[in-house]
Design an enzyme around this catalytic site. Structure first.
Site, PDB file in Angstrom:
ATOM      1  N   GLY A 228     -11.486   3.704   1.026  1.00  0.00           N
ATOM      2  CA  GLY A 228     -12.321   4.794   1.681  1.00  0.00           C
ATOM      3  C   GLY A 228     -13.222   4.047   2.552  1.00  0.00           C
TER       4      GLY A 228
ATOM      5  N   ASP B  30       0.867  -1.206  -0.062  1.00  0.00           N
ATOM      6  CA  ASP B  30      -0.190   0.026   0.073  1.00  0.00           C
ATOM      7  C   ASP B  30       1.011   1.129  -0.142  1.00  0.00           C
ATOM      8  OD1 ASP B  30       1.123   0.042   2.425  1.00  0.00           O
ATOM      9  OD2 ASP B  30      -0.721  -0.104   3.404  1.00  0.00           O
ATOM     10  N   SER B  31       0.193   2.391  -0.116  1.00  0.00           N
ATOM     11  CA  SER B  31       1.108   3.693  -0.148  1.00  0.00           C
ATOM     12  C   SER B  31       1.572   4.240   1.276  1.00  0.00           C
ATOM     13  CB  SER B  31       0.032   4.541  -0.918  1.00  0.00           C
ATOM     14  OG  SER B  31      -0.851   5.027   0.200  1.00  0.00           O
ATOM     15  N   GLY B  32       0.826   3.795   2.091  1.00  0.00           N
ATOM     16  CA  GLY B  32       1.166   4.293   3.564  1.00  0.00           C
ATOM     17  C   GLY B  32       0.133   5.430   3.990  1.00  0.00           C
ATOM     18  N   GLY B  33      -0.704   5.773   2.912  1.00  0.00           N
ATOM     19  CA  GLY B  33      -1.617   6.918   3.271  1.00  0.00           C
ATOM     20  C   GLY B  33      -2.644   6.438   4.361  1.00  0.00           C
ATOM     21  N   PHE B  34      -3.125   5.007   4.271  1.00  0.00           N
ATOM     22  CA  PHE B  34      -4.152   4.539   5.294  1.00  0.00           C
ATOM     23  C   PHE B  34      -3.641   4.604   6.522  1.00  0.00           C
ATOM     24  CE2 PHE B  34      -5.639   1.255   8.057  1.00  0.00           C
ATOM     25  CZ  PHE B  34      -7.258   1.317   7.787  1.00  0.00           C
TER      26      PHE B  34
ATOM     27  N   CYS C  85      -4.275 -28.958   6.042  1.00  0.00           N
ATOM     28  CA  CYS C  85      -3.165 -27.974   6.265  1.00  0.00           C
ATOM     29  C   CYS C  85      -2.210 -28.598   7.127  1.00  0.00           C
ATOM     30  CB  CYS C  85      -3.915 -26.741   6.789  1.00  0.00           C
ATOM     31  SG  CYS C  85      -4.362 -26.995   8.740  1.00  0.00           S
TER      32      CYS C  85
ATOM     33  N   CYS D 275      -9.296 -31.607   6.557  1.00  0.00           N
ATOM     34  CA  CYS D 275      -8.630 -30.414   6.426  1.00  0.00           C
ATOM     35  C   CYS D 275      -6.756 -31.037   5.950  1.00  0.00           C
ATOM     36  CB  CYS D 275      -8.451 -29.330   7.332  1.00  0.00           C
ATOM     37  SG  CYS D 275      -7.546 -28.108   7.036  1.00  0.00           S
TER      38      CYS D 275
ATOM     39  N   ASP E 211      -3.121   8.223  -1.124  1.00  0.00           N
ATOM     40  CA  ASP E 211      -4.364   8.869  -1.422  1.00  0.00           C
ATOM     41  C   ASP E 211      -4.601   9.401   0.186  1.00  0.00           C
ATOM     42  OD1 ASP E 211      -4.195   6.293  -0.191  1.00  0.00           O
ATOM     43  OD2 ASP E 211      -6.178   5.641  -0.836  1.00  0.00           O
TER      44      ASP E 211
ATOM     45  N   HIS F 137      -3.589 -22.909   9.831  1.00  0.00           N
ATOM     46  CA  HIS F 137      -4.915 -23.206   9.408  1.00  0.00           C
ATOM     47  C   HIS F 137      -5.876 -22.289   8.788  1.00  0.00           C
ATOM     48  CE1 HIS F 137      -8.775 -25.601   9.795  1.00  0.00           C
ATOM     49  NE2 HIS F 137      -9.283 -24.397  10.525  1.00  0.00           N
TER      50      HIS F 137
ATOM     51  N   ASP G  28      -8.221  -8.266   0.894  1.00  0.00           N
ATOM     52  CA  ASP G  28      -7.113  -8.244   1.810  1.00  0.00           C
ATOM     53  C   ASP G  28      -7.812  -8.000   3.143  1.00  0.00           C
ATOM     54  OD1 ASP G  28      -5.858  -5.495   3.148  1.00  0.00           O
ATOM     55  OD2 ASP G  28      -6.708  -5.027   1.158  1.00  0.00           O
TER      56      ASP G  28
ATOM     57  N   CYS H  51      -3.537 -29.441  10.612  1.00  0.00           N
ATOM     58  CA  CYS H  51      -4.727 -30.632  10.758  1.00  0.00           C
ATOM     59  C   CYS H  51      -4.078 -31.989  10.637  1.00  0.00           C
ATOM     60  CB  CYS H  51      -5.749 -30.173   9.994  1.00  0.00           C
ATOM     61  SG  CYS H  51      -7.166 -28.977  10.637  1.00  0.00           S
TER      62      CYS H  51
END
Length: 376
Positions: free
Chosen positions: A237, A94-98, A326, A324, A166, A355, A286, A329
């Site tokens: 946003g 990401d841009s760091g803006g958040f 994984c 499962c 942003d 898991h 995400d 499991c």
């Protein structure tokens, strides 16, 4: 851009859901897909080789945190983020803006509990047309984050997909302030794109659609950004204060984006939201929810969430989920996991996280199959 392209394989006859492939320099991302958040270059409690083994195709890393520690220059010296963290598959940053605007306004959760829009004592010093000046939470040093410095940081990191700088306005904001914020975000995103295109280095850049919960402003954002040379679109946003508002907003916004480019829903990837958003045509999600839940002993199963810390699991000598595959499991029981959590052993968090991420990967595979059969 030759190394990045989106291939649309199937559009459901039942909804706007679609199956596709995002081709990147570090491999293919099948869509729709879940993206795990590895803030500092690692998913909490797991090393990157396990992510590779369970088949996590895309990982989200945070520019803001990596900029402050260890510093993007260090990552660049190491040969880029893939080399530094030993990941062979695709990465998005990401841009760091958040993070910067969360410092300024508080988190969305704080806001929806009406704790005010301006976060007193936050480390943001000032927000101007140039960018945001803030103090590092690590050492108090002043840092100026601008569209140009954000993109340069992401060039140093070398992720496959990068995000323009942003502004993230708060949910409780006047219409006039939201309009001003959107106009500035558009100027910042255009500056980010111009900086990126001077040296693409095989990276793709997704625009971020803004406009809060106002349909007219969302439409304006789509109209402005789709005219520019972005490789894909992220929806960011405020998405509203509940799932109904979010669903309405996404139903309105997605048809305004070009079908031939991939899209991403930023920061939302809980099970209920994915179930409602896949039929709308979202390609990637995400969220830190599956990994955060795991660290609290909440495990995903086809029958619903299982709290492994509850006493009833202390003598359950069975896997979390019967079929499962994984790594947790196939080797360990609920009783053992229960013991690890009760003993505050970090291994419990690692096994639970593996898991839950495996569950998300398999869930998205099932969604892709259902879309291909026009069942979703």
């Amino acid at each position: 851009m030759n190394s990045f392209r989106f291939e649309l394989l199937h559009r459901s006859k039942k909804s706007r859901a679609r199956v596709g492939r995002i081709h990147t320099p570090h491999g293919i991302i099948d869509t729709p897909n879940f993206v795990a958040v590895g803030t500092n270059g690692t998913v909490k409690a797991l090393d990157n080789s396990i992510l590779h083994d369970i088949g996590l195709q895309l990982m989200f890393c945070n520019t803001y945190h990596l900029l402050l520690q260890p510093g993007t220059e260090v990552v660049k010296q190491a040969g880029g983020l893939h080399q530094f963290i030993n990941r062979k598959l695709p990465i998005i940053t990401d841009s760091g803006g958040f993070q910067v605007f969360s410092l300024a306004y508080g988190s969305v959760a704080d806001e929806l509990k009406s704790r005010g829009t301006k976060k007193q004592g936050g480390s943001v010093i000032k927000i101007t047309e140039e960018g945001v000046l803030f103090r590092s939470y690590r050492d108090g040093a002043k840092v100026l984050l601008t569209p140009e410095t954000s993109v340069q940081a992401q060039k140093d990191l070398g992720a496959d997909i990068i995000i323009p700088f942003d502004e993230l306005p708060p949910y409780h904001i006047s219409h006039e302030s939201l309009k001003k914020s959107l106009a500035r975000t558009h100027r910042w995103e255009k500056r980010s794109l111009e900086t990126h295109l001077k040296n693409p280095q095989g990276q793709a850049m997704y625009a971020v659609i803004h406009g809060g919960i106002n349909p007219e402003l969302r439409q304006e954002s789509c109209s402005f950004l789709t005219k520019l040379d972005f490789d894909g679109f992220a929806i960011g946003g405020s998405m509203g204060k509940n799932k109904e508002e979010m669903h309405t907003l996404l139903s309105f916004t997605l048809p305004l984006l070009p079908e031939e480019k991939p899209n991403h829903l930023l920061g939302i990837g809980d099970l209920a939201s994915i179930e409602r958003s896949v039929p709308l045509g979202i390609d990637t999600f995400d969220s830190s929810y599956p990994t955060r839940a795991a660290r609290h002993g909440i495990l995903f199963t086809a029958q619903g969430n299982l709290n492994v810390t509850k006493a009833e699991n202390s003598r359950e000598f069975t896997p979390i989920e019967k079929d499962c595959t994984c790594p947790t499991c196939t080797k360990f029981t609920r009783a053992y996991l229960h013991h690890l959590f009760k003993a505050n052993e970090l291994t419990g968090m690692s096994l639970a996280t593996a898991h839950n991420l495996h569950y998300m990967i398999q869930l998205m595979q099932r969604y892709r199959n259902q879309i291909l059969e026009d069942h979703v």
